[in-house]
Design an enzyme around this catalytic site. Structure first.
Site: not given
Ligand code: NAD
Ligand code: TYD
Length: 349
Positions: A131-133, A156, A160
């Site tokens: 992630t970019d975070e 988080y 990461k």
């Molecule tokens: P998500 O929470 O929707 O899905 C995570 C998946 O991992 C789920 O299917 C869960 O069952 C599985 N999982 C969790 N713990 C596990 C374990 N111990 N063993 C096996 N499986 C396990 O997450 P996402 O949003 O799809 O993110 C996927 C990846 O991309 C993550 O690594 C996240 O850090 C990264 N990412 C997410 C975002 C975003 O905006 N959602 C952005 C950049 C990077």
């Molecule tokens: P989120 O979807 O949790 O992603 P991330 O924290 O990984 O960026 O949140 C996106 C933005 O929205 C973040 O600045 C937090 C804000 N947010 C709210 O204002 N209300 C909410 O209920 C949630 C879940 C997030």
């Protein structure tokens, strides 16, 4: 050598789009989706491809080294695309240890199993999705590039960042072939309704308050999930070993503006009078340590691999809203826990 690709976290939001793309685009590969199905993992996300010949699901936790080793041996895994993670910042604030376990220890387990199983490390790739975070918060302008120093601010992002460091350490120390991508906020179909966009869509639909943290002025860069999956496909096939690629949407939005956009679009789609849904906006206590702004400079992946987002944000948001409105049962199931029954029905015990 035939590719047997292990995709971890393939039942989650981003993972299911990556699994679908690989299963459909590459019938010559065997795709093994390994996921322990936490609250965020849902096999209904994969109903379109679950009967494909080149697809196998393995319900395994990445904390279980023995089970991981068996999966490598059983399917002769040639490459890994690692997405499994605890992914929600708010949950990391209440339970940081769950993030240490899955995101750090789980990643190191996977690295160890891959390193021991693969005889000639030259022939295999360990692709880590991040992630970019990890770069922290851009409080004074600018963009994250691949050389921005790590400065994670939440449990988080700290977990990461640690996992990214381990992947690089294994590349340096053991010469494991690795690649890392750091992507901005994703949105689109199949996202669990705890993240901002699906949470608001669900709450607007049900006339529930829309919780906006603080003043709603925090900024995120949003990318349609299918465009992230396309980028992963390109990096997997053409990325340089040992490199990092940033992936972003060139698409910065203040949270409050996104919430208002969702309200306007949903008023239209639900046949509500203009301004109805905006009345649901409720300012709530800010998230602890809330990062102000993320913004990705994605020019490296653009120049070197020719990737760019295919969808404009307004179009992507409309598609996303339509998906959630058309998939009420999915929403009901993930919010009620009924998807556990789906797993039992399809795969037995
Ligand atoms: P998500 O929470 O929707 O899905 C995570 C998946 O991992 C789920 O299917 C869960 O069952 C599985 N999982 C969790 N713990 C596990 C374990 N111990 N063993 C096996 N499986 C396990 O997450 P996402 O949003 O799809 O993110 C996927 C990846 O991309 C993550 O690594 C996240 O850090 C990264 N990412 C997410 C975002 C975003 O905006 N959602 C952005 C950049 C990077
Ligand atoms: P989120 O979807 O949790 O992603 P991330 O924290 O990984 O960026 O949140 C996106 C933005 O929205 C973040 O600045 C937090 C804000 N947010 C709210 O204002 N209300 C909410 O209920 C949630 C879940 C997030």
């Amino acid at each position: 050598m035939k590719k047997n690709i292990l995709i971890t976290g393939g039942a989650g939001f981003i993972g299911c789009h990556v699994v679908q793309l690989f299963v459909q685009k590459y019938p010559e590969y065997h795709i093994i989706n390994l996921d322990c199905l936490t609250y965020a993992g849902n096999l209904e996300n994969l109903s379109e491809i679950e009967n494909s010949k080149n697809y196998t699901f393995e319900k395994v936790n990445i904390l279980d080294v023995e089970a991981l080793t068996s999966v490598f041996e059983k399917h002769q895994i040639t490459d890994v695309i690692h997405l499994a993670a605890e992914s929600h910042v708010d949950r990391s604030i209440t339970d940081p240890l769950a993030f240490v376990k899955t995101n750090i220890i789980g990643t190191v387990n996977l690295l160890n199993v891959a390193k021991s199983y693969w005889k000639n490390l030259e022939n295999h790739l360990f692709y880590h999705v991040s992630t970019d975070e990890v770069y922290g918060s851009l409080d004074h302008g600018g963009f994250f590039t691949e050389t921005t120093p790590y400065d994670p601010q939440s449990p988080y992002s700290a977990s990461k960042a640690a996992s990214d460091h381990f992947v690089r350490a294994y590349s340096n120390t053991y010469k494991l072939k690795t690649v890392i991508t750091n992507c901005s906020n994703n949105y689109g179909p199949n996202q669990f309704p705890e993240k901002l966009i699906p949470l608001c869509i669900n709450n607007i639909k049900n006339n529930r308050p829309l919780p906006v943290y603080g003043k709603g002025e925090n900024i995120r860069d949003w990318l349609y999930v299918v465009d992230h999956a396309r980028a992963i496909d390109m990096v997997f096939h053409n990325g340089k070993s040992g490199e990092t690629y940033n992936i972003g949407g060139f698409n910065e939005w203040m949270n409050i503006d996104i919430v208002k956009l969702l309200c306007q679009k949903m008023d239209g789609k639900l046949g509500r009078e203009k301004g109805t849904s905006e009345k649901l906006i409720t300012y709530v206590k800010d998230r602890a340590g809330h990062d102000l702004r993320y913004a990705i400079d994605a020019s490296k992946i653009q120049k070197e691999l020719g990737w760019e987002p295919s969808l404009q944000f307004e179009e992507g948001i409309s598609k996303t809203i339509e998906w959630y409105l058309e998939n009420e049962t999915w929403l009901d199931n993930v919010t009620s826990g009924n998807y556990q029954k789906y797993y039992q029905d399809h795969y037995g015990k």
